[in-house]
Design a protein around this motif. Structure first.
Motif, mmCIF file in Angstrom:
data_model
loop_
_atom_site.group_PDB
_atom_site.id
_atom_site.type_symbol
_atom_site.label_atom_id
_atom_site.label_comp_id
_atom_site.label_asym_id
_atom_site.label_seq_id
_atom_site.Cartn_x
_atom_site.Cartn_y
_atom_site.Cartn_z
ATOM 1 N N ALA A 1 -4.443 4.226 -2.278
ATOM 2 C CA ALA A 1 -5.095 5.537 -2.278
ATOM 3 C C ALA A 1 -5.577 5.899 -0.877
ATOM 4 C CB ALA A 1 -6.262 5.535 -3.265
ATOM 5 N N GLU A 2 -6.049 4.891 -0.134
ATOM 6 C CA GLU A 2 -6.483 5.160 1.238
ATOM 7 C C GLU A 2 -5.290 5.565 2.103
ATOM 8 O OE1 GLU A 2 -8.631 1.704 2.541
ATOM 9 O OE2 GLU A 2 -10.328 2.100 1.201
ATOM 10 N N LYS A 3 -4.163 4.870 1.889
ATOM 11 C CA LYS A 3 -2.952 5.219 2.652
ATOM 12 C C LYS A 3 -2.531 6.661 2.344
ATOM 13 C CE LYS A 3 1.100 3.114 4.472
ATOM 14 N NZ LYS A 3 0.508 2.514 5.652
ATOM 15 N N LEU A 4 -2.664 7.033 1.070
ATOM 16 C CA LEU A 4 -2.343 8.407 0.648
ATOM 17 C C LEU A 4 -3.287 9.408 1.307
ATOM 18 C CD1 LEU A 4 -0.658 10.039 -1.617
ATOM 19 C CD2 LEU A 4 -2.756 9.901 -2.919
ATOM 20 N N GLY A 5 -4.488 8.954 1.588
ATOM 21 C CA GLY A 5 -5.454 9.841 2.256
ATOM 22 C C GLY A 5 -6.506 10.414 1.332
ATOM 23 N N CYS B 1 3.688 10.401 -6.603
ATOM 24 C CA CYS B 1 4.688 10.705 -7.637
ATOM 25 C C CYS B 1 4.006 11.243 -8.893
ATOM 26 C CB CYS B 1 5.449 9.415 -7.899
ATOM 27 S SG CYS B 1 6.644 9.417 -9.206
ATOM 28 N N ALA B 2 2.808 10.756 -9.178
ATOM 29 C CA ALA B 2 2.058 11.212 -10.352
ATOM 30 C C ALA B 2 1.235 12.464 -10.040
ATOM 31 C CB ALA B 2 1.139 10.096 -10.848
ATOM 32 N N GLY B 3 1.293 12.926 -8.814
ATOM 33 C CA GLY B 3 0.626 14.183 -8.489
ATOM 34 C C GLY B 3 -0.681 14.047 -7.730
ATOM 35 N N VAL B 4 -1.071 12.824 -7.361
ATOM 36 C CA VAL B 4 -2.307 12.655 -6.593
ATOM 37 C C VAL B 4 -2.027 13.066 -5.143
ATOM 38 C CG1 VAL B 4 -4.110 11.034 -5.874
ATOM 39 C CG2 VAL B 4 -2.982 10.738 -8.091
ATOM 40 N N ARG B 5 -2.946 13.818 -4.541
ATOM 41 C CA ARG B 5 -2.774 14.295 -3.165
ATOM 42 C C ARG B 5 -3.972 13.870 -2.324
ATOM 43 N NH1 ARG B 5 1.407 14.474 -4.984
ATOM 44 N NH2 ARG B 5 2.916 16.184 -5.154
ATOM 45 N N ASP B 6 -3.842 14.065 -0.990
ATOM 46 C CA ASP B 6 -4.937 13.605 -0.121
ATOM 47 C C ASP B 6 -6.214 14.420 -0.336
ATOM 48 O OD1 ASP B 6 -4.118 15.934 1.090
ATOM 49 O OD2 ASP B 6 -3.550 15.004 3.003
ATOM 50 N N SER B 7 -6.087 15.568 -1.010
ATOM 51 C CA SER B 7 -7.277 16.369 -1.300
ATOM 52 C C SER B 7 -8.025 15.868 -2.533
ATOM 53 C CB SER B 7 -6.860 17.826 -1.516
ATOM 54 O OG SER B 7 -5.817 17.882 -2.468
ATOM 55 N N ASP B 8 -7.427 14.920 -3.261
ATOM 56 C CA ASP B 8 -8.077 14.391 -4.467
ATOM 57 C C ASP B 8 -9.174 13.392 -4.118
ATOM 58 O OD1 ASP B 8 -6.918 15.353 -7.044
ATOM 59 O OD2 ASP B 8 -5.044 14.784 -6.068
ATOM 60 N N VAL B 9 -10.129 13.279 -5.056
ATOM 61 C CA VAL B 9 -11.112 12.192 -4.988
ATOM 62 C C VAL B 9 -10.711 11.200 -6.069
ATOM 63 C CG1 VAL B 9 -13.528 11.530 -5.227
ATOM 64 C CG2 VAL B 9 -12.916 13.720 -4.146
ATOM 65 N N ALA C 1 0.841 -1.204 0.000
ATOM 66 C CA ALA C 1 0.000 0.000 0.000
ATOM 67 C C ALA C 1 0.874 1.251 0.000
ATOM 68 C CB ALA C 1 -0.924 -0.004 1.217
ATOM 69 N N ASN C 2 1.989 1.189 0.741
ATOM 70 C CA ASN C 2 2.888 2.339 0.775
ATOM 71 C C ASN C 2 3.494 2.601 -0.610
ATOM 72 O OD1 ASN C 2 4.516 4.397 2.248
ATOM 73 N ND2 ASN C 2 6.173 3.116 1.492
ATOM 74 N N LEU C 3 3.862 1.537 -1.319
ATOM 75 C CA LEU C 3 4.438 1.714 -2.659
ATOM 76 C C LEU C 3 3.409 2.307 -3.620
ATOM 77 C CD1 LEU C 3 6.625 -1.468 -3.269
ATOM 78 C CD2 LEU C 3 7.379 0.866 -2.804
ATOM 79 N N VAL C 4 2.163 1.882 -3.499
ATOM 80 C CA VAL C 4 1.120 2.437 -4.378
ATOM 81 C C VAL C 4 0.879 3.904 -4.013
ATOM 82 C CG1 VAL C 4 -1.280 2.278 -5.129
ATOM 83 C CG2 VAL C 4 0.066 0.189 -4.810
ATOM 84 N N ALA C 5 0.853 4.210 -2.714
ATOM 85 C CA ALA C 5 0.677 5.604 -2.286
ATOM 86 C C ALA C 5 1.823 6.452 -2.821
ATOM 87 C CB ALA C 5 0.621 5.682 -0.757
#
Lengths: 143, 436
Positions: free
Chosen positions: B150-154, B122-130, B113-117
């Motif tokens: 994505a959940e780990k990313l927030g 790295c591609a620009g997805v942030r915890d504010s994204d849906v 999960a950490n590697l996917v986050a």
């Protein structure tokens, strides 16, 4: 400028039927048509209809690739030599006819010829100034 | 989180330190792997001692592991722990013989999960994204893999699953989806549905990032998707044997995929001689897990063909980049004596606007000859009714494909949507040839 509807069609049973179903479902009336086929198993169906934009939209929604193409529509006497005179005029001016098809109107009213030609506006002007009767788009769709 | 990196200390680690970390983790991984029946027997026979590994290059002393090894020791032969200590398994479809099954314990899932986050960040997805994950859940790793990452990313994560484009669009609109993940062959179908509804994703949704992968695809396909959706499209790489997504991912430069070297050892070998290939030259990707406990796999022959992109990346990440996958050593086909990869055909087709995004190669025997038939759909948006133009497109495809693969194809133009659509990965080659 008048438009015909051109539809990409695979050359296999049932496709033409499907197209006519879609058009009648959309309340579109077909005045004339011609099918140009290639050796590769496909072709382009050209349709003269009363409501071209609706026809194109209905066909697109039905999954077909359809386009509106500008055409020149001329009215000519239903008599020998009429067609020859018109194509002769275009040829002399170097205008290339991509496709053409005709239909005979009600008895005594002559015939119309639909011409898919490059440089449509130029072709229309040329024919009119040479005394050939061309039809405006609303006249074409009311045929 | 607002910095440039998810884990700056790891992602920008000096190369020498990264190699040290890899060597240390390789020793741990070998020691752990030897607790599994397969590696215990294999390395025991070779008399291999973990402490004899000095540098990461010593990985070359280990034998390769293949898919056949995984299948042959189905289901538990690679496990270093009793099955009850694991918490999840994923497996391949296994249409022939045993599937390949991969087990994860809690640590493994967390590391994955950490590697996917990290990859998504790295591609620009942030915890504010849906984030809407438009792919199959269940045994396919793209579903749960991206979900947990994505959940780990927030990010608010919508487990939309595959298919049902109309519902996908409703979810995107109702919840303000700004990033999606889907396989490349599905994206044009999603776009078609937008068009059918009279909508455009760039105007009627908040979509700004598309993550894609799982099917090898060309740069031309990416360009086409970016023009279609008018947003950035990022390529990713993963395979279920190496967890799934999150093995390598593009950064904002979109020029090669950073392979996360703290968790994998990257090798490129000649598929015939199995010797290492120099940077920049194409060969088979071989991977070793460095942070997997329940089921480590060492020197796994992925069959995927790529090369290492030489030189540093402007993004500052030090993990080396691989080029986009140009095919698998097992999806190459031979016709009339010529080796052909489907992606060679794809990159030609995707440059031609009059052609839609679906296509199929059919190999058939006609008389005594093998023929390559290329079925392509025409694109409604570029159809003008001009037969001559279509004929020129057909001839262009024939010439360009012949120049690229040295076989002259027959090209069949089809109506939009004529080719069969699959829910999962697109099938691009159909071989109907008589086997002599």
């Amino acid at each position: 400028m008048a438009h015909q509807v051109s539809v990409f069609m695979e050359n296999k049973p049932g496709r033409l039927e499907r197209i006519t179903e879609i058009l009648s479902g959309g309340g579109v009336n077909i005045r004339a048509m011609t099918l140009a086929t290639s050796s590769g198993g496909w072709g382009v169906l050209n349709l003269l209809v009363d409501r071209p934009q609706q026809a194109k939209d209905a066909l697109t929604a039905g999954g077909f690739a359809a386009a509106l193409r500008e055409i020149v529509v001329v009215q000519m006497p239903d008599a020998p030599g009429s067609l020859g005179r018109i194509v002769g005029l275009l040829a002399k001016s170097g205008l290339n006819i991509e496709n053409a098809y005709g239909t005979v109107l009600r008895e005594g009213q002559g015939a119309i010829l639909v011409i898919d030609v490059d440089r449509t506006a130029e072709a229309g002007t040329l024919l009119r100034t040479s005394g050939v009767t061309t039809l405006e788009d609303d006249a074409v769709y009311r045929l | 989180m607002s910095g440039a990196y998810w884990q700056p200390e790891i992602e920008t680690m000096a190369p020498a330190a990264l190699r040290e970390l890899q060597a240390a983790r390789l020793r741990e991984t070998i020691a752990r792997a030897m607790q599994s029946p397969f590696y215990g027997e294999c390395y025991g026979r070779l008399g291999l001692a973990p402490e004899s590994i000095r540098t990461v290059d010593d990985v070359r002393r280990l034998p390769f592991t293949t898919k056949e090894d995984l299948r042959g020791h189905y289901p538990y032969g690679f496990l270093t722990v009793p099955p009850q200590e694991t918490v999840r398994l994923h497996c391949s479809s296994g249409t022939t013989g045993n599937p390949t099954v991969i087990f994860h314990d809690r640590h493994d899932l967390d590391s994955w999960a950490n590697l996917v986050a990290r990859s998504m960040y790295c591609a620009g997805v942030r915890d504010s994204d849906v984030f809407q994950n438009i792919c199959g859940y269940g045994l396919f790793t793209g579903g749960l893999g991206f979900q947990y990452g994505a959940e780990k990313l927030g990010a608010l994560t919508i487990p939309a699953g595959a298919g049902n484009s109309r519902r996908q669009i409703k979810l995107m609109q109702d919840f303000g989806t700004s990033a999606i993940h889907a396989i490349p062959s599905y994206l044009p179908r999603l776009f078609d549905e937008f068009q059918a509804l009279g909508l455009h994703p760039a105007e009627d949704t908040k979509l700004r990032i598309i993550l894609t992968g799982a099917e090898p695809h060309s740069e031309e396909t990416r360009q086409r998707l970016q023009e279609m959706f008018r947003c950035k499209v990022f390529n990713s790489f993963g395979l279920s044997e190496m967890n799934g997504p999150g093995v390598a991912f593009e950064c904002d430069c979109r020029n090669g995929l950073h392979l996360w070297e703290d968790c994998f050892i990257l090798e490129i070998v000649d598929p015939e001689t199995l010797e290492p290939m120099p940077d920049g030259e194409r060969g088979e990707l071989v991977l070793t897990t460095l942070d997997r406990r329940a089921m480590p796999i060492l020197r796994y022959r992925t069959r995927d063909l790529t090369s290492i992109l030489p030189g540093p990346c402007p993004c500052g990440r030090t993990h080396r980049r691989i080029d986009r996958i140009t095919g698998r050593s097992d999806d190459m086909f031979i016709v009339k004596g010529c080796n052909v990869f489907p992606i060679q055909v794809e990159k030609i087709l995707m440059k031609i606007p009059e052609i839609g995004s679906d296509w199929l190669i059919v190999l058939d025997t006609v008389g005594d000859n093998d023929e390559l038939l290329l079925k392509v759909e025409i694109s409604p948006a570029h159809f003008t009714g001009d037969m001559e133009a279509l004929e020129r497109v057909r001839r262009r495809i024939i010439h360009e494909v012949r120049d690229e693969v040295l076989v002259s194809p027959h090209v069949q133009l089809l109506e939009p949507g004529a080719l069969p659509k699959s829910e999962g990965k697109a099938q691009r080659v159909q071989d109907l040839r008589k086997k002599s």
